[in-house]
Structure formats: structure tokens, C-alpha cells
Write a protein that holds these residues in place. Structure first.
Motif, PDB file in Angstrom:
ATOM      1  N   VAL A 180       0.857  -1.185   0.000  1.00 37.93           N
ATOM      2  CA  VAL A 180       0.000   0.000   0.000  1.00 37.93           C
ATOM      3  C   VAL A 180       0.894   1.237   0.000  1.00 37.93           C
ATOM      4  CG1 VAL A 180      -1.923   1.189   1.081  1.00 37.93           C
ATOM      5  CG2 VAL A 180      -1.690  -1.287   1.374  1.00 37.93           C
ATOM      6  N   ASN A 181       0.685   2.107  -0.972  1.00 38.06           N
ATOM      7  CA  ASN A 181       1.419   3.369  -1.081  1.00 38.06           C
ATOM      8  C   ASN A 181       0.420   4.496  -1.307  1.00 38.06           C
ATOM      9  OD1 ASN A 181       3.380   1.145  -2.024  1.00 38.06           O
ATOM     10  ND2 ASN A 181       4.733   2.877  -1.735  1.00 38.06           N
ATOM     11  N   ALA A 182       0.831   5.708  -0.935  1.00 37.41           N
ATOM     12  CA  ALA A 182      -0.031   6.879  -1.117  1.00 37.41           C
ATOM     13  C   ALA A 182       0.278   7.564  -2.442  1.00 37.41           C
ATOM     14  CB  ALA A 182       0.146   7.856   0.032  1.00 37.41           C
ATOM     15  N   ILE A 183      -0.755   8.058  -3.083  1.00 42.55           N
ATOM     16  CA  ILE A 183      -0.587   8.758  -4.350  1.00 42.55           C
ATOM     17  C   ILE A 183       0.282  10.001  -4.176  1.00 42.55           C
ATOM     18  CG2 ILE A 183      -1.861  10.133  -6.074  1.00 42.55           C
ATOM     19  CD1 ILE A 183      -4.092   8.065  -5.889  1.00 42.55           C
ATOM     20  N   ASP A 184       0.205  10.653  -3.004  1.00 45.45           N
ATOM     21  CA  ASP A 184       0.964  11.880  -2.776  1.00 45.45           C
ATOM     22  C   ASP A 184       2.243  11.649  -1.962  1.00 45.45           C
ATOM     23  OD1 ASP A 184      -0.405  11.256  -0.458  1.00 45.45           O
ATOM     24  OD2 ASP A 184      -1.080  13.308  -0.047  1.00 45.45           O
ATOM     25  N   ASP A 185       2.769  10.433  -1.998  1.00 46.94           N
ATOM     26  CA  ASP A 185       4.038  10.122  -1.317  1.00 46.94           C
ATOM     27  C   ASP A 185       5.169  10.848  -2.035  1.00 46.94           C
ATOM     28  OD1 ASP A 185       6.377   8.966  -0.246  1.00 46.94           O
ATOM     29  OD2 ASP A 185       5.432   7.011  -0.028  1.00 46.94           O
ATOM     30  N   ASN A 186       5.904  11.713  -1.306  1.00 47.58           N
ATOM     31  CA  ASN A 186       7.012  12.440  -1.925  1.00 47.58           C
ATOM     32  C   ASN A 186       8.374  11.816  -1.636  1.00 47.58           C
ATOM     33  OD1 ASN A 186       7.309  13.103   0.751  1.00 47.58           O
ATOM     34  ND2 ASN A 186       7.077  15.309   0.492  1.00 47.58           N
ATOM     35  N   VAL A 187       8.377  10.658  -0.961  1.00 41.55           N
ATOM     36  CA  VAL A 187       9.630   9.932  -0.712  1.00 41.55           C
ATOM     37  C   VAL A 187       9.826   8.858  -1.778  1.00 41.55           C
ATOM     38  CG1 VAL A 187      10.931   8.520   0.930  1.00 41.55           C
ATOM     39  CG2 VAL A 187       9.488  10.398   1.761  1.00 41.55           C
ATOM     40  N   PHE A 188       8.811   8.030  -1.955  1.00 38.08           N
ATOM     41  CA  PHE A 188       8.805   7.025  -3.021  1.00 38.08           C
ATOM     42  C   PHE A 188       7.628   7.345  -3.945  1.00 38.08           C
ATOM     43  CE2 PHE A 188      10.497   4.242   0.601  1.00 38.08           C
ATOM     44  CZ  PHE A 188      11.821   4.542   0.288  1.00 38.08           C
ATOM     45  N   PRO A 189       7.872   8.159  -4.967  1.00 40.42           N
ATOM     46  CA  PRO A 189       6.780   8.663  -5.814  1.00 40.42           C
ATOM     47  C   PRO A 189       5.953   7.540  -6.448  1.00 40.42           C
ATOM     48  CG  PRO A 189       8.807   9.868  -6.227  1.00 40.42           C
ATOM     49  CD  PRO A 189       9.174   8.708  -5.354  1.00 40.42           C
ATOM     50  N   LYS A 190       4.657   7.816  -6.576  1.00 39.98           N
ATOM     51  CA  LYS A 190       3.719   6.819  -7.087  1.00 39.98           C
ATOM     52  C   LYS A 190       4.078   6.346  -8.487  1.00 39.98           C
ATOM     53  CE  LYS A 190       0.211   9.859  -9.143  1.00 39.98           C
ATOM     54  NZ  LYS A 190       0.403   9.369 -10.528  1.00 39.98           N
ATOM     55  N   ASP A 191       4.610   7.246  -9.329  1.00 35.03           N
ATOM     56  CA  ASP A 191       4.936   6.848 -10.699  1.00 35.03           C
ATOM     57  C   ASP A 191       5.988   5.743 -10.722  1.00 35.03           C
ATOM     58  OD1 ASP A 191       3.140   8.682 -11.618  1.00 35.03           O
ATOM     59  OD2 ASP A 191       4.623  10.172 -12.218  1.00 35.03           O
ATOM     60  N   ASN A 192       6.974   5.843  -9.833  1.00 30.96           N
ATOM     61  CA  ASN A 192       8.002   4.799  -9.754  1.00 30.96           C
ATOM     62  C   ASN A 192       7.417   3.481  -9.269  1.00 30.96           C
ATOM     63  OD1 ASN A 192       9.862   6.676 -10.587  1.00 30.96           O
ATOM     64  ND2 ASN A 192      10.811   6.945  -8.575  1.00 30.96           N
ATOM     65  N   ILE A 193       6.575   3.558  -8.240  1.00 28.49           N
ATOM     66  CA  ILE A 193       5.970   2.349  -7.686  1.00 28.49           C
ATOM     67  C   ILE A 193       5.074   1.689  -8.729  1.00 28.49           C
ATOM     68  CG2 ILE A 193       4.501   1.401  -5.865  1.00 28.49           C
ATOM     69  CD1 ILE A 193       7.194   2.506  -4.855  1.00 28.49           C
ATOM     70  N   GLN A 194       4.265   2.477  -9.388  1.00 25.51           N
ATOM     71  CA  GLN A 194       3.347   1.919 -10.377  1.00 25.51           C
ATOM     72  C   GLN A 194       4.088   1.360 -11.591  1.00 25.51           C
ATOM     73  OE1 GLN A 194       0.745   5.366 -10.762  1.00 25.51           O
ATOM     74  NE2 GLN A 194      -0.844   4.346  -9.545  1.00 25.51           N
ATOM     75  N   ARG A 195       5.208   1.982 -11.948  1.00 19.52           N
ATOM     76  CA  ARG A 195       6.017   1.451 -13.061  1.00 19.52           C
ATOM     77  C   ARG A 195       6.569   0.078 -12.703  1.00 19.52           C
ATOM     78  NH1 ARG A 195      11.346   1.663 -13.573  1.00 19.52           N
ATOM     79  NH2 ARG A 195      11.511   3.360 -12.031  1.00 19.52           N
ATOM     80  N   TYR A 196       7.105  -0.054 -11.500  1.00 18.73           N
ATOM     81  CA  TYR A 196       7.604  -1.357 -11.049  1.00 18.73           C
ATOM     82  C   TYR A 196       6.483  -2.393 -11.055  1.00 18.73           C
ATOM     83  CZ  TYR A 196      12.420  -0.638  -9.511  1.00 18.73           C
ATOM     84  OH  TYR A 196      13.770  -0.426  -9.463  1.00 18.73           O
ATOM     85  N   TYR A 197       5.334  -1.986 -10.550  1.00 19.08           N
ATOM     86  CA  TYR A 197       4.225  -2.943 -10.469  1.00 19.08           C
ATOM     87  C   TYR A 197       3.794  -3.399 -11.856  1.00 19.08           C
ATOM     88  CZ  TYR A 197      -0.108  -5.126  -9.002  1.00 19.08           C
ATOM     89  OH  TYR A 197      -1.113  -6.042  -8.781  1.00 19.08           O
ATOM     90  N   SER A 198       3.743  -2.464 -12.784  1.00 22.00           N
ATOM     91  CA  SER A 198       3.363  -2.802 -14.148  1.00 22.00           C
ATOM     92  C   SER A 198       4.344  -3.790 -14.773  1.00 22.00           C
ATOM     93  CB  SER A 198       3.285  -1.531 -14.996  1.00 22.00           C
ATOM     94  OG  SER A 198       2.968  -1.830 -16.337  1.00 22.00           O
TER      95      SER A 198
END
Length: 241
Positions: A180-198
């Protein structure tokens, strides 16, 4: 401050000490402190679910923080009180924690083995997860061939390890990992997390990602998170009605 030394507390199947007990594990380079928390809610010792929780902030923590009174306010203990599970809470620090020192990862496994001799844990009901650095470290445990953990969770975790590459194919449906990650996380940005997940969830078929709308990196510490997110999440995760 946690004052009760668990080494001096007697435990058996009929009488378990409610609250915090402090222990020390000396299987590694450092003598590592860890807490065992038994909830206020009545527990069924024949189905005693256990969460091993790895805290965040390891890279900025100079010493093991077991003497800090704020530890007792960690949300995981409040969830335990609500749902009735045991918490094992190891401590890490910058020079010895679950970021750069692989020995500290293995010592977590030793701590779990050690506590099995002190409490009547149900071996099929032991889970591991964590927050931030602890969430990131969870990917290491989830990608090992053999651990004592049934499944895994991460809050605000990253998808890159500094000690090893993640063996994504080992995160399969038999030992699921819920992130679970937050869309407004400024430490581990959502775009990076979602790219990994994809990219990786095709290989890591046991990995499931959920994004919360707000709260930033520390979303689990929002006063509303306990009832709105954390308790419902752990009910699903632990299959508690």
C-alpha cells in the motif's frame, strides 16, 4: 519507555503477559532489542496470529530506539488491540538495520525462532511486513526461498533493495505480498511504484498493489487511518471476521 524486561516474565499457554515485553537477541554482530506485544483484547492461543513489524526511519536512526516512549503509540499496536494478534517489533538503526546490512535481515529470522520458544505461536499464522524502510525490506523476505512467514505487507515501501536484487518470481500466489502506497508520497513517488508494479507483477504473481488517495509517506499515522484503513486492511489480510 518500555520498562518490563521480557526475560524475567514467565509465559505459558494458560497465562500470557498482556502488553509489552522487551527482549534482546545476540545472534548477530549487535545485541538487538525487540518487543513482543500481547493485545488487550482476549486472544485465542490456539489460533494466535503473529505480525512481525519492521519500523521505518532506519537510515536516520543513530541508535536502537527502544527507550523512546512514542514507540508504544505505533499504529500496529492499536490494530493488535482491536483485532487480537501478537506483534513482534524488532529495532534497527543506521549502522545495523534492514537496509544495508544483510546480517540484520537474518537476525530477524533468528528473533522469530527465539520467540517461538517463549510464546505458543501458531507456525502457520506468522506474517511479516513494515513501514517505509521496513516495507522495502519486506521485499527481501518475500523473495527468499524459505521463511517462516505465511504472507507479507508493505506500507510506503520502495521496490528496490540495497542488499540484493529482488527475486520477483519467488513472490508467487503461495506467499502473497500486499503493498500500500499513497498517491501523494514524496519519498517514493507513485509513478516509480506503479512502473515497477506494471513491469514486475507479471512475474511476481503474488504481488498486489493498492494506492490510497492521500496522507503522504506517513499515511498510516494520520489520526483517521486506524479505523478507516488499518483495521479493515488487517481484517482482510489476516482473514479475521
Amino acid at each position: 519507555m518500555i520498562e518490563r524486561n521480557g526475560e524475567n516474565v514467565k509465559h505459558n499457554n494458560d497465562s500470557l503477559s498482556i502488553g509489552f515485553s522487551l527482549y534482546w537477541n545476540d545472534s548477530g554482530t549487535y545485541k538487538v532489542p525487540y518487543l513482543v506485544y500481547l493485545p488487550k483484547k482476549s486472544i485465542n492461543i490456539k489460533n494466535l496470529k503473529t505480525i512481525v513489524f519492521l519500523h521505518g526511519g532506519v537510515v536516520t536512526t543513530p541508535e536502537f530506539s527502544y527507550q523512546e516512549s512514542a514507540i508504544s503509540s505505533e499504529p500496529i499496536f492499536k490494530v493488535a488491540d482491536s483485532l487480537g494478534f501478537i506483534v513482534i517489533y524488532p529495532f534497527g538503526k543506521k549502522s545495523y538495520g534492514w537496509v544495508n546490512q544483510k546480517e540484520a535481515f537474518y537476525q530477524i529470522l533468528d528473533i522469530v525462532d527465539e520467540i517461538k520458544g517463549k510464546y505458543p505461536l501458531v507456525e502457520q499464522e506468522i506474517y511479516l511486513g513494515g513501514m517505509s524502510n521496513g516495507g522495502t525490506a519486506t521485499f527481501w523476505f518475500a523473495s527468499q526461498s524459505k521463511t517462516p512467514f505465511k504472507s507479507f505487507f508493505t506500507f510506503s515501501g520502495n521496490c528496490e533493495l540495497k542488499v540484493d536484487a529482488i527475486d520477483w518470481k519467488k513472490i508467487d500466489a503461495s506467499r502473497s505480498l500486499y503493498s500500500v502506497n499513497a498517491i501523494d508520497d514524496n519519498v517514493f513517488p507513485k509513478d516509480n511504484i506503479q512502473r515497477y508494479y506494471s513491469e514486475k507483477s507479471v512475474i511476481a504473481q503474488g504481488w498486489h498493489l493498492e494506492m490510497v488517495e492521500s496522507g503522504g509517506h506517513d499515511f498510516i499515522y494520520d489520526p483517521t487511518a486506524l479505523n478507516l484503513f488499518l483495521i479493515p486492511f488487517f481484517k482482510r489480510f489476516l482473514n479475521i471476521n
